[in-house]
Design a protein around this motif. Structure first.
Motif, PDB file in Angstrom:
ATOM      1  N   ILE A 179       0.851  -1.198   0.000  1.00 32.94           N
ATOM      2  CA  ILE A 179       0.000   0.000   0.000  1.00 32.94           C
ATOM      3  C   ILE A 179       0.884   1.245   0.000  1.00 32.94           C
ATOM      4  CG2 ILE A 179      -1.690   1.333   1.341  1.00 32.94           C
ATOM      5  CD1 ILE A 179      -2.789  -1.403   2.341  1.00 32.94           C
ATOM      6  N   ALA A 233       2.135   1.960  -3.454  1.00 32.27           N
ATOM      7  CA  ALA A 233       1.087   2.545  -4.306  1.00 32.27           C
ATOM      8  C   ALA A 233       0.820   3.988  -3.891  1.00 32.27           C
ATOM      9  CB  ALA A 233      -0.190   1.718  -4.205  1.00 32.27           C
ATOM     10  N   ALA A 234       0.779   4.217  -2.576  1.00 34.42           N
ATOM     11  CA  ALA A 234       0.448   5.558  -2.088  1.00 34.42           C
ATOM     12  C   ALA A 234       1.537   6.559  -2.458  1.00 34.42           C
ATOM     13  CB  ALA A 234       0.252   5.525  -0.574  1.00 34.42           C
ATOM     14  N   HIS A 282       1.120   7.229  -6.216  1.00 35.44           N
ATOM     15  CA  HIS A 282      -0.072   7.956  -6.689  1.00 35.44           C
ATOM     16  C   HIS A 282      -0.336   9.249  -5.930  1.00 35.44           C
ATOM     17  CE1 HIS A 282      -1.194   4.725  -9.300  1.00 35.44           C
ATOM     18  NE2 HIS A 282      -1.251   3.866  -8.300  1.00 35.44           N
ATOM     19  N   THR A 316      -0.558  11.021   3.529  1.00 45.94           N
ATOM     20  CA  THR A 316      -1.402  10.072   4.239  1.00 45.94           C
ATOM     21  C   THR A 316      -0.650   9.391   5.374  1.00 45.94           C
ATOM     22  OG1 THR A 316      -2.972   8.259   3.927  1.00 45.94           O
ATOM     23  CG2 THR A 316      -0.922   8.082   2.721  1.00 45.94           C
ATOM     24  N   LEU A 338      -1.227   5.803   7.685  1.00 42.86           N
ATOM     25  CA  LEU A 338      -2.042   4.581   7.751  1.00 42.86           C
ATOM     26  C   LEU A 338      -1.695   3.800   9.009  1.00 42.86           C
ATOM     27  CD1 LEU A 338      -4.057   2.668   6.267  1.00 42.86           C
ATOM     28  CD2 LEU A 338      -2.067   1.620   5.163  1.00 42.86           C
ATOM     29  N   GLN A 365      -7.034   5.426   8.280  1.00 43.43           N
ATOM     30  CA  GLN A 365      -6.220   6.221   7.364  1.00 43.43           C
ATOM     31  C   GLN A 365      -6.591   7.698   7.465  1.00 43.43           C
ATOM     32  OE1 GLN A 365      -6.172   5.221   3.104  1.00 43.43           O
ATOM     33  NE2 GLN A 365      -3.970   5.608   3.125  1.00 43.43           N
ATOM     34  N   LYS A 421      -5.902  11.277   5.583  1.00 48.91           N
ATOM     35  CA  LYS A 421      -5.445  11.803   4.296  1.00 48.91           C
ATOM     36  C   LYS A 421      -5.653  13.303   4.256  1.00 48.91           C
ATOM     37  CE  LYS A 421      -6.395   7.969   1.153  1.00 48.91           C
ATOM     38  NZ  LYS A 421      -4.978   7.655   1.020  1.00 48.91           N
ATOM     39  N   ILE A 477      -8.684   9.337  -5.089  1.00 46.39           N
ATOM     40  CA  ILE A 477      -7.942   8.255  -4.416  1.00 46.39           C
ATOM     41  C   ILE A 477      -8.900   7.423  -3.563  1.00 46.39           C
ATOM     42  CG2 ILE A 477      -6.149   7.747  -2.696  1.00 46.39           C
ATOM     43  CD1 ILE A 477      -4.687  10.260  -3.729  1.00 46.39           C
ATOM     44  N   VAL A 489      -9.529   3.440  -3.302  1.00 46.40           N
ATOM     45  CA  VAL A 489      -9.207   2.739  -2.060  1.00 46.40           C
ATOM     46  C   VAL A 489     -10.450   2.038  -1.491  1.00 46.40           C
ATOM     47  CG1 VAL A 489      -8.502   3.092   0.342  1.00 46.40           C
ATOM     48  CG2 VAL A 489      -7.253   4.224  -1.508  1.00 46.40           C
ATOM     49  N   ASP A 527     -11.036  -1.462  -2.594  1.00 49.54           N
ATOM     50  CA  ASP A 527      -9.934  -2.424  -2.431  1.00 49.54           C
ATOM     51  C   ASP A 527     -10.399  -3.613  -1.581  1.00 49.54           C
ATOM     52  OD1 ASP A 527      -7.448  -3.660  -1.412  1.00 49.54           O
ATOM     53  OD2 ASP A 527      -6.461  -1.926  -2.310  1.00 49.54           O
ATOM     54  N   ARG A 529      -8.883  -5.557   0.226  1.00 50.98           N
ATOM     55  CA  ARG A 529      -8.137  -5.817   1.471  1.00 50.98           C
ATOM     56  C   ARG A 529      -8.816  -5.218   2.696  1.00 50.98           C
ATOM     57  NH1 ARG A 529      -2.427  -4.133  -1.078  1.00 50.98           N
ATOM     58  NH2 ARG A 529      -3.849  -2.772  -2.224  1.00 50.98           N
ATOM     59  N   HIS A 530      -9.922  -4.519   2.474  1.00 54.38           N
ATOM     60  CA  HIS A 530     -10.696  -4.009   3.611  1.00 54.38           C
ATOM     61  C   HIS A 530     -12.150  -3.827   3.207  1.00 54.38           C
ATOM     62  CE1 HIS A 530      -9.979   0.547   2.608  1.00 54.38           C
ATOM     63  NE2 HIS A 530     -10.276  -0.138   1.551  1.00 54.38           N
TER      64      HIS A 530
END
Ligand SMILES: Cc1cc2nc3c(=O)[nH]c(=O)nc-3n(C[C@H](O)[C@H](O)[C@H](O)COP(=O)(O)O)c2cc1C
Length: 343
Positions: free
Chosen positions: A40, A43-44, A47, A55, A57, A66, A68, A78, A82, A85, A87-88
Motif C-alpha cells: 500500500i 502505491a500511495a 499515486h 497520508t 495509515l 487512514q 489523508k 484516491i 481505495v 480495495d 483488502r478491507h
C-alpha cells in the motif's frame, strides 16, 4: 462523498487549507499485514505524492485507520479507488474537515500490536462516528489518538475534560534512556507500558512506548520516542499536542546538539511548539542547548540529573512539567468543524 475542490486546491503549499479526511475500515488481510502495508505504501507514494496528498495509515486490532490530506478533488479520486480495495471493507469516515495541512510528508504508517479485539476498536469507531453525526469532531491528531491510544487511566475521567490530559515526549541524545525512563515510571507507578512501532517513507522501524500516570489532579502521558521518529510526519503532526519535549542529554556535547537540532527541526513552523526541557548531568552541558533554543525562539528549561538514574531524572523533570499543564490541554477537544463529507 463531497470533497469539492476550493480555490486552494491547486496549491500544495504548507499551511494552505486542504481537505482532511480520516476513515476506519475492517481489514480482510489474513497474511502478513506488514507486507500488505508495504504494498500500500508503494502505491500511495506513487499515486498520492504527485497529487499533493499526504497520508498516514494505521493497522490495529484488525482495523485500518487512514488519515489523508490534500486537494479535495485528488482525495476524492484516491478514496474512490481505495474504497473498492478487497483488502478491507466497511469503510467509515470518522473525520472530515478543511484546515491547515498537518502531515508534513507523503507517508507515515504504524502497526500497533496489542491484545485488544476488533470489537474494542469497533466501539471507538462508532463513538467517533456518533459524535460526528451530532456535528462534533475532534481534530485529526485527537481522532487518531482516540482510536489508537485511547486514554484509559481512570484519573482522566475525573478531569473536567477527559481528553485534556498532559502529553510529554521524551527523547535521549544517545542510547535508550528515554525508553528506560518510561519503563521505570510504569514500574514505579504500577501502570501499563504500551509499545508501538511506526514507519515512515524512509525510516522503516521506529519504536515509541508510553505510560499514563496520575500526577496530582491531572493525568500525564509520557511518550518515549526514538530519535529517528522525530522526522516522521506523524510525529510532527502530534507535536502541537505536547506540552514539553524532555531531552535526556549526556556528556557528549555534539550528540546533545544533534538531538536538539532534530527536535527543533521537527517543531519548525509550529505556532505554539512544546517547551524544551533538557535533563543533563552537569550545568555546563546546558549552555550550548540553551543558546541554540534561544536562537531558534524556543523555551528551554534546564534540569540537573544523571540520565542513567531514572528516579533522579524524573524527580528533576517532573516539577518543571507541572507549570505547563495548561499549555498541554489546549488542542484536543471536540469542536464544530465544517464537514466536507456527505457520508
Ligand atoms: C487501507 C488501504 C489504504 C490505501 N491507501 C492508498 C493510498 O493512499 N493511495 C493509493 O494510491 N493507494 C492506496 N491503497 C491501495 C489502492 O486501493 C490500490 O490498490 C492502489 O492504489 C492501486 O495502485 P496501482 O494501480 O498502481 O497498482 C490503499 C489500500 C488499502 C487497503
Amino acid at each position: 462523498m463531497d470533497l469539492a475542490p476550493t480555490s486552494h486546491d491547486t496549491s500544495p503549499d504548507e499551511g494552505a487549507t486542504v481537505a482532511r479526511i480520516m476513515y476506519a475500515s475492517q481489514s480482510t488481510v489474513t497474511t502478513s499485514v506488514y507486507a500488505e502495508m508495504e504494498k500500500i505504501r508503494a502505491a500511495a507514494v506513487r499515486h498520492n505524492e504527485p497529487l499533493g496528498v499526504a497520508t498516514a495509515l494505521l493497522y490495529q486490532s484488525g482495523w485500518f485507520v487512514q488519515w489523508k490530506e490534500g486537494p479535495g478533488s485528488a482525495l476524492l479520486r484516491i478514496m474512490d479507488r481505495v474504497a473498492g480495495d478487497p483488502r478491507h471493507h466497511s469503510v467509515r469516515i470518522v473525520h472530515s474537515s478543511r484546515g491547515p495541512r498537518l502531515l508534513s510528508g507523503p507517508w507515515s504508517m504504524a502497526i500497533v500490536q496489542c491484545d485488544e479485539s476488533p470489537a474494542d476498536m469497533s466501539r471507538r469507531v462508532l463513538e467517533l462516528r456518533r459524535a460526528m453525526d451530532q456535528g462534533m469532531q475532534y481534530p485529526p491528531p485527537a481522532v487518531w489518538r482516540r482510536l489508537s491510544t485511547p486514554m484509559r487511566h481512570p484519573g482522566a475521567a475525573r478531569q473536567a475534560d477527559p481528553d485534556a490530559f498532559q502529553r510529554v515526549m521524551v527523547c535521549s541524545s544517545e542510547g535508550v534512556s528515554a525508553f528506560e525512563l518510561t519503563q521505570w515510571l510504569a514500574h514505579a507507578t504500577g501502570e501499563e507500558l504500551v509499545h508501538r512501532r511506526f514507519a515512515g517513507a524512509q525510516f522503516l522501524d521506529v519504536a515509541s512506548d508510553y505510560v499514563d500516570v496520575e500526577r496530582g489532579d491531572r493525568v500525564l502521558r509520557l511518550i518515549a520516542m526514538a530519535r529517528n521518529g522525530l522526522q516522521l510526519p506523524l510525529t510532527r503532526a502530534f507535536l502541537p499536542d505536547y506540552s514539553h519535549v524532555v531531552m535526556l542529554l549526556g556528556t557528549d556535547v555534539e550528540r546533545n546538539l544533534a538531538l536538539m537540532q532534530r527536535v527543533i527541526q521537527a517543531c519548525q513552523g509550529l505556532v505554539s511548539p512544546p517547551a524544551l526541557l533538557g535533563v543533563a548531568p552537569r550545568q555546563d552541558l546546558h549552555d550550548a542547548p540553551y543558546a541554540l533554543a534561544r536562537r531558534c525562539g524556543h523555551i528551554y528549561l534546564a534540569a540537573l540529573a544523571d540520565p542513567e538514574d531514572r528516579e533522579a531524572c524524573w524527580a528533576a523533570a517532573e516539577p518543571l512539567l507541572q507549570k505547563w499543564q495548561l499549555a498541554a490541554n489546549s488542542s484536543s477537544g471536540p469542536v464544530e468543524l465544517r464537514r466536507v463529507s456527505g457520508r
